[in-house]
Design an enzyme around this catalytic site. Structure first.
Site, PDB file in Angstrom:
ATOM      1  N   PHE A 185     -47.802 135.771 -12.968  1.00 51.53           N
ATOM      2  CA  PHE A 185     -46.390 135.429 -13.032  1.00 51.53           C
ATOM      3  C   PHE A 185     -45.547 136.678 -13.255  1.00 51.53           C
ATOM      4  O   PHE A 185     -45.881 137.531 -14.088  1.00 51.53           O
ATOM      5  CB  PHE A 185     -46.105 134.478 -14.203  1.00 51.53           C
ATOM      6  CG  PHE A 185     -46.776 133.141 -14.109  1.00 51.53           C
ATOM      7  CD1 PHE A 185     -46.077 132.026 -13.653  1.00 51.53           C
ATOM      8  CD2 PHE A 185     -48.092 132.977 -14.497  1.00 51.53           C
ATOM      9  CE1 PHE A 185     -46.688 130.788 -13.579  1.00 51.53           C
ATOM     10  CE2 PHE A 185     -48.714 131.742 -14.434  1.00 51.53           C
ATOM     11  CZ  PHE A 185     -48.009 130.641 -13.970  1.00 51.53           C
ATOM     12  N   ASP A 186     -44.444 136.776 -12.535  1.00 52.13           N
ATOM     13  CA  ASP A 186     -43.400 137.721 -12.903  1.00 52.13           C
ATOM     14  C   ASP A 186     -42.709 137.184 -14.157  1.00 52.13           C
ATOM     15  O   ASP A 186     -42.814 135.985 -14.461  1.00 52.13           O
ATOM     16  CB  ASP A 186     -42.403 137.856 -11.747  1.00 52.13           C
ATOM     17  CG  ASP A 186     -41.191 138.678 -12.113  1.00 52.13           C
ATOM     18  OD1 ASP A 186     -41.366 139.779 -12.662  1.00 52.13           O
ATOM     19  OD2 ASP A 186     -40.064 138.206 -11.879  1.00 52.13           O
ATOM     20  N   LYS A 187     -42.005 138.044 -14.880  1.00 51.50           N
ATOM     21  CA  LYS A 187     -41.346 137.574 -16.107  1.00 51.50           C
ATOM     22  C   LYS A 187     -39.906 137.125 -15.843  1.00 51.50           C
ATOM     23  O   LYS A 187     -39.613 135.934 -15.863  1.00 51.50           O
ATOM     24  CB  LYS A 187     -41.350 138.673 -17.182  1.00 51.50           C
ATOM     25  CG  LYS A 187     -40.676 138.229 -18.502  1.00 51.50           C
ATOM     26  CD  LYS A 187     -40.719 139.317 -19.541  1.00 51.50           C
ATOM     27  CE  LYS A 187     -39.731 140.417 -19.262  1.00 51.50           C
ATOM     28  NZ  LYS A 187     -38.303 139.982 -19.421  1.00 51.50           N
ATOM     29  N   THR A 188     -39.028 138.089 -15.556  1.00 47.13           N
ATOM     30  CA  THR A 188     -37.606 137.786 -15.449  1.00 47.13           C
ATOM     31  C   THR A 188     -37.309 136.904 -14.244  1.00 47.13           C
ATOM     32  O   THR A 188     -37.619 137.252 -13.107  1.00 47.13           O
ATOM     33  CB  THR A 188     -36.782 139.085 -15.353  1.00 47.13           C
ATOM     34  OG1 THR A 188     -37.080 139.911 -16.475  1.00 47.13           O
ATOM     35  CG2 THR A 188     -35.287 138.779 -15.353  1.00 47.13           C
TER      36      THR A 188
ATOM     37  N   ILE B  62     -46.583 134.530  -8.428  1.00 41.07           N
ATOM     38  CA  ILE B  62     -45.325 133.811  -8.368  1.00 41.07           C
ATOM     39  C   ILE B  62     -44.213 134.692  -8.918  1.00 41.07           C
ATOM     40  O   ILE B  62     -44.342 135.253 -10.009  1.00 41.07           O
ATOM     41  CB  ILE B  62     -45.404 132.458  -9.131  1.00 41.07           C
ATOM     42  CG1 ILE B  62     -44.041 131.768  -9.156  1.00 41.07           C
ATOM     43  CG2 ILE B  62     -45.972 132.620 -10.530  1.00 41.07           C
ATOM     44  CD1 ILE B  62     -44.123 130.335  -9.596  1.00 41.07           C
TER      45      ILE B  62
END
Length: 401
Positions: free
Chosen positions: A91-94, A288
């Site tokens: 996963f990306d964060k922002t 994602i």
């Protein structure tokens, strides 16, 4: 579908040659031609792989249609199938794990006043669409500040921006943008404090002099923790965060939502390397994200998944799957639906192959006539289609918790 294609490339010619021989050879040994021809036609009907040909497409179309109705856009059958074999998700964060609407929490001016610092920062960040940049611009507007247009803007991917404002060369970004430079102790202390609090930071420099630090914070999306728990229940072994933020910020969000692992301080090329490593460790891995920085990693993943609402054009173009309305709760639904689709495809293949395997010897040895062959053959085609259509009634995520 590839299995079906390989099977048919061999099976169809063999059947056609066999039927031709069944017409020609028996009369040479005294069997009536009419009986031989009739039996050959019965075998031809029995062996026709119609159910086999439609077994996969019918399930894929039903699965994709059900996913779209549930808010998940899947760009093809291979991606639908790949979702069902995932073992890890990055996963990306922002904008993915977090709301993507960060707010400025601290404006720490060292060699300037707060208003001047924020004005310079907003002038440069107004030229960027990044959520952190827009948060700075929003804060400046709320304080009633105005600024000159920034020129000669240069985006340094994953690090920050360089530009010219009122004749001054402004550099704004994370600590990586200033690698090799001597950062004042006061700036380092404030940076350390803000990062310990789990905040993202921007350092601002004008003509080589550091003006101060801006701290920003984002909040996790509602329900992310429950989404990750459901992913584990349906067989996802590892969940990983890939972020350009520092380790402390990433770890704070990861601990809040229950991620297994954090890889922080990553540039776009680092995210690609991280995906390659995860692929070697876990096999089938999805990525994602929502931004331009995520697109290379999404392209490297088994399945690239984009946030459909907030995602950039590049991310949406690169992705194999898009979650419309930025609803992460649809991710477990999509994975579970894919696994159900793979199950339906396997059932259809067994049914179609089983019917062919039974009918060919039955018609060949005269145990079944052409009428029964037609009935069973067409019946099996209807069975695989009806079985595939069951995917249209696949329950929403609320029903599969």
């Amino acid at each position: 579908q590839r299995f079906t294609d390989r099977f048919e490339r061999i099976f169809v010619p063999v059947v056609l040659v066999g039927v031709g021989l069944l017409i020609v050879l028996p009369p040479l040994f005294g069997f009536p031609f009419a009986e031989s021809f009739y039996r050959a036609m019965a075998v031809l009907v029995a062996a026709s792989p119609c159910a086999l040909a439609i077994a996969t497409p019918s399930a894929v179309l039903s699965g994709i249609a059900r996913a779209a109705r549930g808010g998940v856009l899947i760009k093809g059958g291979v991606h639908l199938e790949n979702l069902g074999v995932l073992t890890a998700i990055a996963f990306d964060k922002t904008g993915t794990l977090t709301v993507g609407n960060p707010k400025v929490t601290d404006v720490v001016a060292v060699n300037a006043d707060e208003a001047g610092l924020l004005t310079v920062a907003a002038a440069v960040e107004s030229r960027s669409a990044h959520p952190l940049a827009q948060a700075v611009v929003t804060e400046a507007k709320q304080r009633g500040l105005s600024w000159s247009e920034a020129g000669e803007v240069e985006a340094v991917t994953g690090k920050g921006l360089r530009a010219t404002v009122d004749g001054k060369k402004i550099v704004i970004g994370n600590a990586k943008l200033f690698d090799g430079e001597s950062i004042p102790e006061a700036i380092l202390q404030h940076t350390e404090r803000l990062q310990t609090e789990g905040k993202s930071i921007m350092l601002i420099q004008a003509d080589g002099q550091f003006l101060g630090v801006v701290g920003l914070a984002d909040t996790p999306r509602d329900g992310v923790k429950q989404v990750l728990e459901r992913l584990r229940r349906i067989g996802i072994r590892k969940t990983v965060m890939l972020t350009g933020d520092n380790e402390r910020v990433g770890r704070a969000i990861a601990d809040a939502v229950g991620l297994d692992e954090v890889k922080a301080g990553l540039l776009p090329e680092d995210k690609v390397k991280a995906m390659e490593e995860l692929g070697q460790r876990y096999g089938q891995v999805a990525m994602i994200g929502d931004g331009v920085n995520d697109a290379p990693a999404m392209a490297r993943a088994t399945v690239g998944i984009a946030m459909g609402g907030a995602g950039t054009d590049v991310a949406l173009e690169t992705a194999d799957v898009a979650l419309m309305a930025d609803d992460l709760s649809k991710l477990p639904f999509a994975v579970a639906l894919s696994r159900a689709s793979r199950g339906i495809i396997r059932q259809n293949l067994w049914v179609s192959l089983g019917v062919v395997a039974l009918l060919i010897p039955a018609t060949l040895f005269g145990w079944a006539g052409i009428g029964l062959a037609v009935l069973v053959h067409e019946g099996s085609t209807l069975v695989v289609v009806i079985n595939a259509l069951r995917l249209l009634a696949y329950p929403d995520e609320e029903d599969t918790k």
